[in-house]
Design an enzyme around this catalytic site. Structure first.
Site, PDB file in Angstrom:
ATOM      1  N   GLU A   1      -6.753   4.231   7.946  1.00 11.64           N
ATOM      2  CA  GLU A   1      -6.611   5.667   7.655  1.00 11.64           C
ATOM      3  C   GLU A   1      -7.871   6.229   7.011  1.00 11.64           C
ATOM      4  OE1 GLU A   1      -2.819   5.184   5.697  1.00 11.64           O
ATOM      5  OE2 GLU A   1      -1.990   4.599   7.639  1.00 11.64           O
TER       6      GLU A   1
ATOM      7  N   LYS B   1       0.102   4.278  -0.181  1.00  8.39           N
ATOM      8  CA  LYS B   1      -0.533   5.438   0.488  1.00  8.39           C
ATOM      9  C   LYS B   1      -0.302   6.708  -0.333  1.00  8.39           C
ATOM     10  CE  LYS B   1      -0.153   2.974   4.838  1.00  8.39           C
ATOM     11  NZ  LYS B   1      -0.043   3.012   6.287  1.00  8.39           N
TER      12      LYS B   1
ATOM     13  N   ASN C   1       0.869  -1.175   0.000  1.00 15.67           N
ATOM     14  CA  ASN C   1       0.000   0.000   0.000  1.00 15.67           C
ATOM     15  C   ASN C   1       0.909   1.229   0.000  1.00 15.67           C
ATOM     16  OD1 ASN C   1      -1.777   2.055   0.523  1.00 15.67           O
ATOM     17  ND2 ASN C   1      -2.405   1.309   2.555  1.00 15.67           N
TER      18      ASN C   1
HETATM   19  P1  13P Z   1       3.207   0.438   7.689  1.00 13.71           P
HETATM   20  O1  13P Z   1       3.807  -0.825   7.103  1.00 13.71           O
HETATM   21  O2  13P Z   1       3.901   1.676   7.188  1.00 13.71           O
HETATM   22  O3  13P Z   1       3.095   0.362   9.169  1.00 13.71           O
HETATM   23  O4  13P Z   1       1.712   0.535   7.110  1.00 13.71           O
HETATM   24  C1  13P Z   1       0.903  -0.579   7.148  1.00 13.71           C
HETATM   25  C2  13P Z   1      -0.337  -0.303   6.392  1.00 13.71           C
HETATM   26  O5  13P Z   1      -1.141   0.527   6.782  1.00 13.71           O
HETATM   27  C3  13P Z   1      -0.566  -1.037   5.142  1.00 13.71           C
HETATM   28  O6  13P Z   1      -1.863  -0.840   4.663  1.00 13.71           O
END
Ligand code: 13P
Length: 243
Positions: free
Chosen positions: A91, A10, A8
């Protein structure tokens, strides 16, 4: 056969960095699932074409095409080359106040558009301290009961991502993950979804991936920060191929 590795991305990367990362993963013959930001989908779609990588979006509108300023429909995502879509990431749940009723509409829209949703679930630190982790995760999964059985089978996976482990560097321990995945699997079995892969997400990195993947109840990983660099994502995928 190996376990699943999903990245992901983001709200990160740009067209060139996304293209280069996807192209390098494709050249290595990887089978990861990539979730870029909407505007990076076209360039990533081009890079994954003809490869074993799968493309997904991070979110979709609960509505069909129409007067919804700023939204992106499931049909648009499918048209951009997506096969998968995340629904219910923490999120979105906690950052944007998305509740189960809205997430159900998104799941329905995703499936109507021919996308395979990856439903994310997970408790907050406060809920875990209050002893509610199992109940919270069961409640987030039981939403699937409202989908027709044939529709439910259109999911590609579920991800257990405890909110307190996301982006904190403090991953859940293998024992916590094993317990929660077994619990999630038991709930999914009551929904006729016992075969659905259950991924773990939250501060996964090349150093902890092997231990997490060694849990029998872990079918793969959903990686955030460590999925933005070729070296770390490749190392995690190597661990998943051996698992
Ligand atoms: P991190 O690996 O940065 O903690 O994020 C996990 C996440 O939200 C994947 O969707």
């Amino acid at each position: 056969m190996g376990k699943i590795v999903a990245a992901n991305w983001k709200m990160n990367l740009r067209r060139e960095s996304a293209r280069a990362l996807a192209a390098a993963l494709a050249a290595q013959g990887r089978r990861c699932w990539l979730f870029p930001a909407h505007v990076l989908l076209p360039v990533t779609a081009q890079a994954v074409q003809g490869s074993s990588l799968k493309l997904g979006a991070q979110d979709l509108s609960p509505s069909e095409d129409g007067a919804f300023t700023g939204d992106v429909s499931g049909e648009m995502l499918a048209d951009a080359g997506c096969e998968l879509v995340l629904v219910g990431h923490s999120e979105r749940r906690h950052g944007h106040g998305e509740d189960d009723a809205l997430l159900l509409r998104k799941l329905q829209r995703a499936m109507a558009a021919g996308l395979k949703p990856l439903l994310c679930v997970g408790e907050t630190a406060a809920q875990r301290s209050a002893g509610q982790a199992r109940e919270v995760v069961a409640g987030q999964l039981i939403v699937l009961e409202k989908l027709e059985t044939a529709r439910r089978r259109g999911l590609c996976a579920v991800a257990y991502e405890p909110v307190w482990a996301i982006g904190t560097g403090a991953n859940a321990t293998a024992a916590q993950v094993q317990e929660m995945h077994r619990h999630a699997r038991a709930v999914l079995e009551t929904l006729g979804l016992g075969a659905l892969p259950v991924l773990y997400g939250g501060s996964v990195n090349p150093a902890n991936a092997g231990e997490l993947l060694a849990c029998p109840a872990v079918d793969g990983l959903l990686v955030g920060g460590a999925g933005l660099k070729l070296d770390s994502l490749s190392a995690i995928d190597d661990a998943a191929l051996k698992a």
